[in-house]
Design a protein around this motif. Structure first.
Motif, PDB file in Angstrom:
ATOM      1  N   ALA A   8       0.922  -1.197  -0.026  1.00 20.68           N
ATOM      2  CA  ALA A   8       0.047  -0.086  -0.081  1.00 20.68           C
ATOM      3  C   ALA A   8       0.757   1.206  -0.013  1.00 20.68           C
ATOM      4  CB  ALA A   8      -0.873   0.095   1.289  1.00 20.68           C
ATOM      5  N   GLN A   9       1.990   1.333   0.658  1.00 18.12           N
ATOM      6  CA  GLN A   9       2.692   2.396   0.933  1.00 18.12           C
ATOM      7  C   GLN A   9       3.683   2.471  -0.414  1.00 18.12           C
ATOM      8  OE1 GLN A   9       4.117   3.356   5.105  1.00 18.12           O
ATOM      9  NE2 GLN A   9       2.698   1.507   5.783  1.00 18.12           N
ATOM     10  N   ARG A  10       4.510   1.439  -0.743  1.00 23.15           N
ATOM     11  CA  ARG A  10       5.519   1.466  -1.552  1.00 23.15           C
ATOM     12  C   ARG A  10       5.076   1.769  -3.033  1.00 23.15           C
ATOM     13  NH1 ARG A  10      10.305  -2.746  -1.452  1.00 23.15           N
ATOM     14  NH2 ARG A  10      11.501  -1.212  -0.223  1.00 23.15           N
ATOM     15  N   VAL A  11       4.047   0.910  -3.238  1.00 23.44           N
ATOM     16  CA  VAL A  11       3.406   0.778  -4.726  1.00 23.44           C
ATOM     17  C   VAL A  11       2.113   1.630  -4.793  1.00 23.44           C
ATOM     18  CG1 VAL A  11       2.474  -0.609  -6.645  1.00 23.44           C
ATOM     19  CG2 VAL A  11       4.379  -1.337  -5.019  1.00 23.44           C
ATOM     20  N   LEU A  12       1.229   1.666  -3.951  1.00 25.66           N
ATOM     21  CA  LEU A  12       0.021   2.389  -3.988  1.00 25.66           C
ATOM     22  C   LEU A  12      -0.136   3.938  -3.571  1.00 25.66           C
ATOM     23  CD1 LEU A  12      -2.291  -0.403  -3.160  1.00 25.66           C
ATOM     24  CD2 LEU A  12      -1.522   0.005  -5.425  1.00 25.66           C
TER      25      LEU A  12
END
Length: 525
Positions: free
Chosen positions: A294-298
């Motif tokens: 969620a944090q790194r990609v989205l």
């Protein structure tokens, strides 16, 4: 003896709060590593030792809780452990150096390791035997809430305050819980008075500490140190192997071991440890993989990620007491275990098919299915762990089960880290291979980005360089996205593979007061 009225209510609040506090601290630090590293002037790799040291202390002390509670007296051991946890939390928040915070974090883990199993035993004592599966359901709420609340609470604190509050927030909870424990929790008859009859198994404790401590170190730090190319990992793996083999041999050869491994001769418990390991693998790995995706990609913030986990988790919280009530009426644990593993596998499959442009609430259905799966697995596995054991063996069975859950989580996170790194390199290589220099698509995309940057005032050379950097970043993001989806598929495989083993689980008969075995832990502490 069960508690009544206000005393029972206070015991429920105290024990569940203590267990949740301990479990929150297993994951709350994860979202604060950047801030802690900056505040202490160290690298991310160095500061991650605050996670490793806590996990090592936890996994060493958990299988010893039954022995230590018997030796010191359950109430005394519980109260002192809570005080140690609270003081260590304060000292973590006051730490100004890396070695200092790692040492206090280890001590915090030593205190926290006792809170899980001992809280469970004290909670069961507050209920009549026929109602103890309900107590197990209430306790299961804490097991699910703790790891999930950690990132949410940690993200909120980092966003609005500073990292020391992550530790010092435990202080008021610890003080109140300690006062309530001293006031409302009674000692059992002859508790801690036959200390002279108990021989301390120093050798077994030392072997367990060396074996489990080094194994946990290998699992937690192996990926960051490139596994067996690191001398420290090779030495730790050797010590872990010698320690664990020596521990098993020694504990099986003496009359009064610190950890009674003979209970694993019970087929039901031996099989249950497999399911518990996989359940721990899925619970901790999913809480690790989803936030990072969620944090790194989205592009979610830490707080947004935590908030998106909360509503579906409440489903598990509501289901736990219901399942406990059904089991108290004689419903077998086996169907719940099967349904829970199927649901968890389905959650992993759904998560592996999300698109890269999803919003945070698009994960609600997969996470709700995960919550249902967890609620159907946790309590029944506690029941199955002691089904068929003699009352004197309940403590050993539950302690081993709790340790296996923690090891499953550590193993899962280590596997996920390693698997993501491997799949990322593979996907990035494949994606870069499609970016042929001079191709029409690549040229068109590069020119479009360059022209956009030049329109914003950049010169041609700078704009071109930034355009290629942007494309490289997009490739990285896509490679990570694909690797995290692969990891969800791997989680699904683990759950699917163990489902056939449920055929060998023993189903307790209703006339034996089904569901009571889970609660009988109170007789063991």
């Amino acid at each position: 003896m069960s508690a009544k009225g206000i005393a029972k209510f206070v015991i429920v609040i105290t024990t569940i709060s203590a267990a949740v506090m301990e479990l929150i601290d297993t994951s709350i630090v994860n979202v604060a590593l950047n801030d802690m590293a900056g505040g202490l002037g160290v690298s991310i790799e160095d500061i991650s030792w605050v996670i490793t040291s806590y996990a090592i202390a936890n996994v060493i002390i958990i299988p010893l809780t039954g022995f230590l509670a018997e030796y010191f007296g359950r109430k005394n051991y519980y109260l002192v452990s809570m005080i140690i946890f609270t003081i260590a939390s304060y000292m973590c928040g006051q730490s100004t150096g890396l070695v200092e915070i790692i040492a206090w974090r280890f001590i915090q883990g030593v205190g926290g390791g006792a809170l899980l199993s001992t809280s469970q035993a004290i909670l069961f004592d507050a209920f009549e035997p026929q109602d103890r599966p309900i107590a197990s359901g209430l306790f299961g709420m804490g097991i699910v809430l703790g790891p999930t609340l950690g990132p949410t609470l940690g993200g909120y604190i980092i966003e609005h305050f500073s990292w020391p509050l992550i530790f010092t927030i435990n202080i008021p909870v610890g003080i109140i819980a300690s006062i309530l424990t001293y006031t409302f929790i009674d000692k059992k008859p002859n508790e801690g008075k036959n200390k002279s009859n108990i021989k301390i198994d120093y050798t077994g404790i030392a072997l367990l500490t060396a074996g489990i401590g080094c194994l946990q170190y290998v699992l937690e730090r192996g990926e960051s140190q490139d596994w067996f190319s690191s001398e420290s990992i090779r030495i730790s793996a050797l010590v872990a192997a010698i320690g664990l083999i020596g521990f098993i041999y020694y504990e099986l050869s003496i009359k009064n071991p610190a950890v009674n491994l003979r209970v694993l001769g019970n087929r039901n418990l031996a099989l249950t440890t497999i399911f518990t390991f996989v359940a721990g693998f899925g619970l901790f790995t999913s809480v690790f993989v989803y936030p990072v995706l969620a944090q790194r990609v989205l592009g979610f913030t830490a707080y947004e990620t935590g908030v998106s986990l909360l509503p579906p988790t409440l489903i598990a919280v509501l289901c736990m007491p219901v399942i406990g009530k059904l089991m108290s009426k004689g419903v077998s644990a086996v169907p719940f275990v099967v349904a829970g593993f199927i649901l968890f596998a389905f959650y992993a499959v759904l998560s592996a098919s999300v698109s890269p442009d999803v919003g945070k609430w698009d994960f609600f259905i997969p996470l709700a299915i995960r919550a249902l799966g967890i609620s159907m697995v946790q309590l029944p596995l506690i029941s199955q762990a002691v089904a068929g054991l003699q009352p004197k063996d309940y403590a050993a069975g539950i302690a081993l089960n709790n340790m296996i859950r923690q090891l499953g989580g550590a193993f899962g996170i280590a596997v996920a880290n390693n698997y993501v790194a491997h799949q990322y390199m593979q996907h990035r290589t494949d994606l870069v291979a499609n970016l042929t220099p001079g191709s029409a698509a690549l040229t068109e995309r590069t020119n479009a980005i360059t022209q956009s940057l030049m329109a914003q005032g950049a010169d041609a050379a700078t704009a071109t360089t930034k355009a290629y950097a942007y494309i490289s970043g997009a490739v990285d993001k896509q490679a990570y996205y694909m690797s995290y989806l692969d990891t969800f598929r791997l989680i699904a495989v683990f759950f699917i593979l163990v489902i056939p083993l449920t055929l060998f689980l023993r189903s307790k008969k209703k006339e034996a007061d089904a569901g009571l075995a889970a609660a009988a832990l109170s007789e063991a502490h």
